[in-house]
Design an enzyme around this catalytic site. Structure first.
Site, short mmCIF file in Angstrom:
data_model
loop_
_atom_site.label_atom_id
_atom_site.label_comp_id
_atom_site.label_asym_id
_atom_site.label_seq_id
_atom_site.Cartn_x
_atom_site.Cartn_y
_atom_site.Cartn_z
CE1 TYR A 86 -3.78 2.29 0.19
CE2 TYR A 86 -2.71 3.21 2.13
CZ TYR A 86 -3.68 3.28 1.15
OH TYR A 86 -4.54 4.35 1.12
CG ASP A 506 -3.44 -17.61 -44.61
OD1 ASP A 506 -2.82 -17.14 -45.58
OD2 ASP A 506 -3.39 -17.12 -43.45
CE1 TYR A 507 4.13 -21.62 -43.86
CE2 TYR A 507 4.74 -19.31 -43.71
CZ TYR A 507 5.02 -20.66 -43.50
OH TYR A 507 6.19 -21.01 -42.88
#
Ligand code: GDG
Length: 733
Positions: A86, A506-507
């Site tokens: 704190y 997709d790559y």
């Protein structure tokens, strides 16, 4: 029914102990008082520190049972934890840093470890008490790590987070040694709220720069979910202040409190007497010395106000054992002494200084008696005192001077706003406030009252909770698409049963992760093994469909038995054969476009050009994230005017802008290929919007999977390329 759990460092009540035993009393501070009524009405549970260290287990039980009646649950801490979490990390590291006092910020591993530990303690208490699907609302800078701990351990919870102090610019937060952990900690929430748009945009910019997540408006796109950021300017319990103000003002003078009678006496002891009021915790963020200097300057510039106007300054003691606060106290004491010594007379003190706190009723007496409120913090998340002053001005006879550095200044446009560091400016504002016509100040006050009465603390809390619920709804639309074990099995079964099958993959971003340099994304051994295994499956055809240039694809996969579709469908290569051009076209257009792209490379450090047969690509993954996005917009605009009447189109991908020959895309290339190779089972996986062409053109029976959390026409989704790989691996087995 789902319940709400509120978590904040302090509870709305504190427990004190004296010789008569333990006592429960309400805690001060904006958050506690503001949310209290919402808390009671909504049957929620509030988790926080009770303000006491129990001396024994018995005492701990007593505290817990006292709090239970208040619908509160304690998180206990020992002295050492409080000191390091704190006083340390919260108030000596985050507080100064987030308020732009970088020179005061202390960086200590001990503080940080205690902060992590206490955040764990809070999260643990929440987890133990949260039922399935409960909502949790975490508050403020002491608990920045809690949202993500909850997210990891209890993904069923609906998590909201609100920051009550400013979120600083990226240039400040980047100084913090644990900046990524802090930002990731907050991102555990579903909804993140700030007082102002500035704080929200600073947070978003830090997320982009520190972690690199994509952002669309106020949505942050994490790999597997989306986080929403929004602005909720906190209000006050307007009716309460209005009511108390009416009560204190309607009391006959002799029945008023002693403090109120003192004020009355001051105001009546000379004609035209006026009070200027300021109230704040004694904190370096509040600009108290600047304010005193401005007041001194005002008295010098306007001697006619001597013996007429006093500044009544209530400063509430705060963090008194911290050195900076002690220094500030000394500075303020000296300044007050000097001003009173220089200008004061036998029966007039220019500065009436209180160093203590007061009961709420006295506070409202001050609000309602002061002609002017002078609130000039150097930084302040919101500043509720400004709103409380307005609510207490039931006769609209008051003027608010407010620092433009306080969050509240965004809403209170009718106030006289000042730059608190500009002493002359502030002194001018004091003069203006004192000489303003009745009509003018009433008009300004009415307008502000109307606004903050409407968006009071109750409305603020409701608004936040409703937005959290809406956010969860949007999330569930996305989660509905996530591949469940049942869907997975259906796809695997279809795959197994089918006599002919085709996988369109997709790559980049789908089978492989993104690299800053696109050439570094070479397939690894595990990926080759996976693709080989898939292509060896009986009657199965692997088709890699990518925006990559054919030379690179040839180098990586030329000898493999997969079909390759490169450059978004411009080129196609069947196993064992050469590359075929799908639509031969001219390339003179490049002579016009290339110089334009080059000018963008020159002005955008880190960006580069890639040339393909049918396209020119501007990559900006390595450029500054915001400059890159800005230049991409400009580039699209510039190029669109150049390609009118040309057979060209612009495609925007992930950190790329591609100018290409039109009519060629992954969708028409794949469906053309499919036409000549009739197939029973079709699976397509992709992450980019260029893959949407693919998803759209495939037959309805195809299984389509989007990688990532963005919107898509694909039927299902997976989180990332690793999930894609394991999904395909499992399918092979
Ligand atoms: C954070 C942010 C943001 C003050 N003195 C006395 C007293 N007060 C009450 C006021 C007001 C509250 O304390 C202070 O308001 P702030 O706006 O400064 O709020 P904090 O809780 O200190 O701090 C701040 C706020 O959170 C809310 O999001 O506005 O920017 O720093 O309500 O009335 N109350 C009583 N006696 C006093 O002497 N009873």
């Amino acid at each position: 029914m789902t319940r709400l759990i509120i978590a904040s460092n302090r509870l709305p009540v504190v427990i004190d102990k004296d010789e008569n035993g333990m006592r429960v009393s309400p805690s001060a501070g904006g958050l506690a008082t503001g949310l209290k009524s919402y808390h009671k009405q909504n049957d929620s549970v509030w988790i926080g520190w009770p303000g006491i260290i129990p001396a024994s287990e018995n005492e701990e039980t007593e505290v817990t049972s006292l709090l239970e009646k208040e619908q509160c649950l304690p998180v206990f801490m020992n002295e050492e934890l409080i000191s390091n979490y704190y006083d340390g990390f919260s108030n000596a590291t985050l507080w100064p840093l987030f308020h732009y006092f970088t020179e005061f910020a202390k960086f200590s591993e001990t503080y940080w470890n205690a902060y992590k530990k206490v955040n764990e303690l809070f999260a643990e208490t929440i987890i133990q008490n949260a039922k399935e699907n409960d909502s949790v609302w975490v508050h403020d800078y002491q608990l920045l790590l809690v949202p993500n701990i909850l997210r990891q351990r209890r993904p069923d919870l609906k998590i909201g987070f609100f920051l009550h102090i400013p979120f600083p610019s990226y240039e400040i937060i980047r100084i913090l040694p644990w900046r990524e952990e802090i930002v990731e900690g907050i991102l555990g929430a579903d909804l993140i709220g700030f007082h102002t748009y500035d704080y929200a945009r600073h947070f978003i910019s830090s997320v982009k720069r520190l972690i690199g997540y994509e952002v669309e408006f106020n949505q942050i796109k994490l790999e597997n979910r989306q986080v929403y950021v929004d602005v909720f300017p906190m209000g006050i319990d307007y009716k309460k202040f209005e009511k108390i103000a009416l009560e204190v003002q309607s009391k006959p003078i002799q029945e008023r409190s002693k403090e109120h009678q003192d004020i009355d006496r001051f105001l009546m002891s000379a004609p035209g007497r006026k009070l200027i009021l300021s109230i704040d915790r004694l904190d370096y963020t509040k600009g108290i010395p600047h304010r005193l200097k401005a007041f001194r300057y005002f008295l010098k510039a306007h001697p006619e106000y001597k013996e007429i106007v006093s500044l009544i300054m209530l400063t509430v003691p705060s963090r008194t054992d911290v050195e900076q606060y002690q220094n500030l106290k000394n500075e303020v004491d000296v300044l007050v002494g000097n001003i009173n010594g220089e200008f004061g007379t036998l029966n007039w003190n220019p500065v009436i200084y209180f160093y203590r706190s007061m009961p709420l009723e006295n506070l409202v007496e001050l609000y309602s008696s002061a002609e002017v409120a002078l609130l000039t913090p150097l930084r302040d998340g919101m500043n509720l005192v400004a709103k409380e002053y307005i609510a207490s001005k039931v006769q609209q006879k008051g003027v608010l001077i407010l620092s433009e550095m306080a969050g509240a200044s965004k809403e209170l446009g009718e106030a006289l706003t000042v730059n608190p560091s500009n002493i002359h400016d502030t002194a001018d504002a004091i003069f203006q406030a004192l000489t303003m016509s009745d009509e003018e100040r009433t008009k300004a006050m009415r307008a502000m009252q109307k606004r903050i009465k409407r968006y009071d603390v109750q409305k603020w809390a409701e608004d936040f909770m409703e937005t959290l619920a809406e956010t969860i709804e949007k999330q569930s639309a996305y989660h509905a698409r996530k591949i469940s074990p049942t869907i997975k099995n259906t796809i695997y079964n279809d795959f197994k049963k089918a006599k002919s099958k085709m996988l369109f993959l997709d790559y980049d971003g789908t089978l492989q992760r993104f690299f800053d340099n696109p050439q570094a994304a070479t397939p690894d051994k595990a990926l080759y093994d996976l693709l080989d295994k898939l292509s060896k499956k009986k009657n199965n055809r692997v088709v890699l469909v990518s925006g990559r240039d054919r030379e690179t694809f040839d180098r990586w996969f030329g000898s493999k038995s997969y079909t390759l579709i490169a450059e978004h469908g411009a080129w196609i290569k069947e196993p064992g054969q050469g590359w075929k051009e799908r639509k031969p076209v001219h390339s003179e257009w490049k002579e016009i476009i290339l110089p334009v792209l080059e000018s963008y490379v020159d002005r955008t450090p880190g960006s580069l050009i890639e040339e393909k047969t049918y396209s020119l690509v501007w990559h900006y993954r390595k450029a500054d994230i915001e400059l890159g996005a800005l230049r991409a917009l400009e580039l699209v605009h510039d190029v669109s005017t150049l390609i009118i009447n040309q057979d060209l189109e612009i495609m925007e991908g992930k950190k790329v802008v591609e100018v290409k020959v039109s009519g060629i895309n992954k969708g028409n290339a794949s469906s053309e290929f499919l036409h000549s190779h009739q197939t029973e089972f079709i699976l397509a996986i992709g992450d980019d919007w260029t893959d949407e062409f693919l998803f759209r053109e495939l037959p309805e029976s195809a299984h389509t999977i989007k990688v990532g959390s963005e919107n898509s026409v694909a039927k299902y989704s997976l989180n990332n390329y690793q999930e894609v790989r394991s999904f395909l691996n499992e399918m092979c087995n």
